[in-house]
Design a protein around this motif. Structure first.
Motif, PDB file in Angstrom:
ATOM      1  N   THR A 256       0.845  -1.191   0.000  1.00  0.00           N
ATOM      2  CA  THR A 256       0.000   0.000   0.000  1.00  0.00           C
ATOM      3  C   THR A 256       0.882   1.243   0.000  1.00  0.00           C
ATOM      4  O   THR A 256       1.906   1.284   0.692  1.00  0.00           O
ATOM      5  CB  THR A 256      -0.894   0.024   1.262  1.00  0.00           C
ATOM      6  N   TYR A 257       0.500   2.245  -0.801  1.00  0.00           N
ATOM      7  CA  TYR A 257       1.226   3.517  -0.772  1.00  0.00           C
ATOM      8  C   TYR A 257       1.252   4.008   0.668  1.00  0.00           C
ATOM      9  O   TYR A 257       0.219   4.031   1.346  1.00  0.00           O
ATOM     10  CB  TYR A 257       0.542   4.529  -1.688  1.00  0.00           C
TER      11      TYR A 257
ATOM     12  N   TYR B 130       5.985   2.118  -1.099  1.00  0.00           N
ATOM     13  CA  TYR B 130       4.876   1.269  -0.682  1.00  0.00           C
ATOM     14  C   TYR B 130       5.326   0.432   0.520  1.00  0.00           C
ATOM     15  O   TYR B 130       6.506   0.084   0.637  1.00  0.00           O
ATOM     16  CB  TYR B 130       4.420   0.354  -1.813  1.00  0.00           C
TER      17      TYR B 130
END
Length: 329
Positions: free
Chosen positions: A84-85, A120
């Motif tokens: 996930t960013y 990320y």
């Protein structure tokens, strides 16, 4: 237990450490001290001693890190299977998110990679929610003749019910009048810090930790301010207390660079000049008449904790190298 001469305020620290050492030796729980136990008004309630009873996934928690995993990392949107960013993983200010992400990577709970110049993160493992079971909060009041805010503190602990049990530990002889002044749900122990003898004067009742609680905020004549704390908020706070306890323990003091300082077998700071356990944070330093400068102590508090408790000092770790991690730079 016979009547005893009560301790001075300076020696209350010794009472607390003696109780922690006793509980570590006589229970299977993790023992920690001086942990926050308020939800609506963070910092307004500090519990002296906390017992964390291991749950079915305790071993899974010990494999991650010996330190406290940041609460925001545990509560983040970062998962195990998909990166996930980093900014999208947190619901907080980016500066806070940056610090939490970096710390989680440092601890091995997160790993990170770059894609097209963006960072990320993903978890290296699932967080084991069932790693602890019951929490016991203990208020230490060696001298019941100086109760301070004891009654209010214990009423708040019972009505909020963050802990499965709440206990008052004292060195005083406990009278019926003492028992009548505190909530009946609170257990009472009489503890002798010299002998390590602990008498259960009254058993603690089991509190409703899964239900909403009421946190006392302020009391004034004709007015009492409270906050209703939901079950979900309580569950998050209980996890934060347990997680903080795992990383912190009870030997949370720095040893002074003094030749007169030594450690008891269980890791309490003992001053040869005064002949007793002392509080290094307030009793030690160059102004002390017994101070004798020396090199900083190399005595290992972590090694003592690992030997005497379920805490694991050097876990196997859970980090896995994912594709693309070698591109991070």
């Amino acid at each position: 237990m016979p009547a005893r001469r009560l301790r001075s305020p300076v020696q209350e620290f010794g009472f607390e450490l003696a109780l922690c050492a006793h509980l570590e030796e006589t229970t299977d729980s993790l023992v920690a001290r001086q942990l926050g136990a308020a939800v609506a008004s963070p910092g307004s309630r500090i519990v002296d001693t906390v017992l964390v009873e291991p749950g079915p996934e305790f071993d899974a928690r010990t494999r991650i890190t010996p330190s406290t995993i940041p609460a925001l990392a545990v509560e983040s949107a970062a998962g195990v299977g998909r990166a996930t960013y980093w900014k999208d993983a947190f619901d907080c200010h980016p500066d806070v998110a940056r610090r939490v992400a970096d710390r989680a990577v440092e601890l091995g709970f997160f790993e990170r990679e770059r894609r097209g110049g963006r960072e990320y993160v993903r978890r290296t493992t699932r967080y084991p929610d069932d790693w602890f079971s019951r929490l016991v909060g203990i208020e230490n009041k060696p001298d019941l003749g100086r109760p301070g805010d004891l009654e209010r503190q214990l009423r708040t602990d019972v009505s909020l019910a963050l802990f499965d049990e709440v206990v008052l530990a004292t060195e005083s002889y406990v009278t019926r009048a003492h028992l009548n002044r505190i909530p009946e749900e609170v257990g009472v122990w009489r503890f002798d810090p010299d002998s390590g003898e602990r008498e259960v004067v009254r058993e603690a009742a089991t509190l409703s930790v899964a239900d909403p609680g009421v946190e006392l905020l302020d009391e004034r004549p004709l007015r009492t301010d409270v906050a209703v704390v939901g079950a979900g908020e309580k569950a998050r706070k209980r996890r934060r207390i347990a997680e903080r306890a795992y990383g912190k323990g009870w030997r949370s003091y720095d040893l002074p660079a003094c030749a007169r300082m030594s450690l008891t077998d269980d890791g309490r700071p003992y001053c040869e000049h005064f002949g007793r356990v002392v509080d290094p944070g307030s009793d030690c330093g160059e102004s002390c008449p017994g101070f004798e400068a020396s090199d900083p102590s190399e005595l290992g508090l972590d090694a003592i904790r690992a030997e005497r408790s379920p805490w694991v000092r050097e876990p196997s770790g859970v980090a896995r190298r994912q594709s693309g991690l070698d591109q991070f730079g």
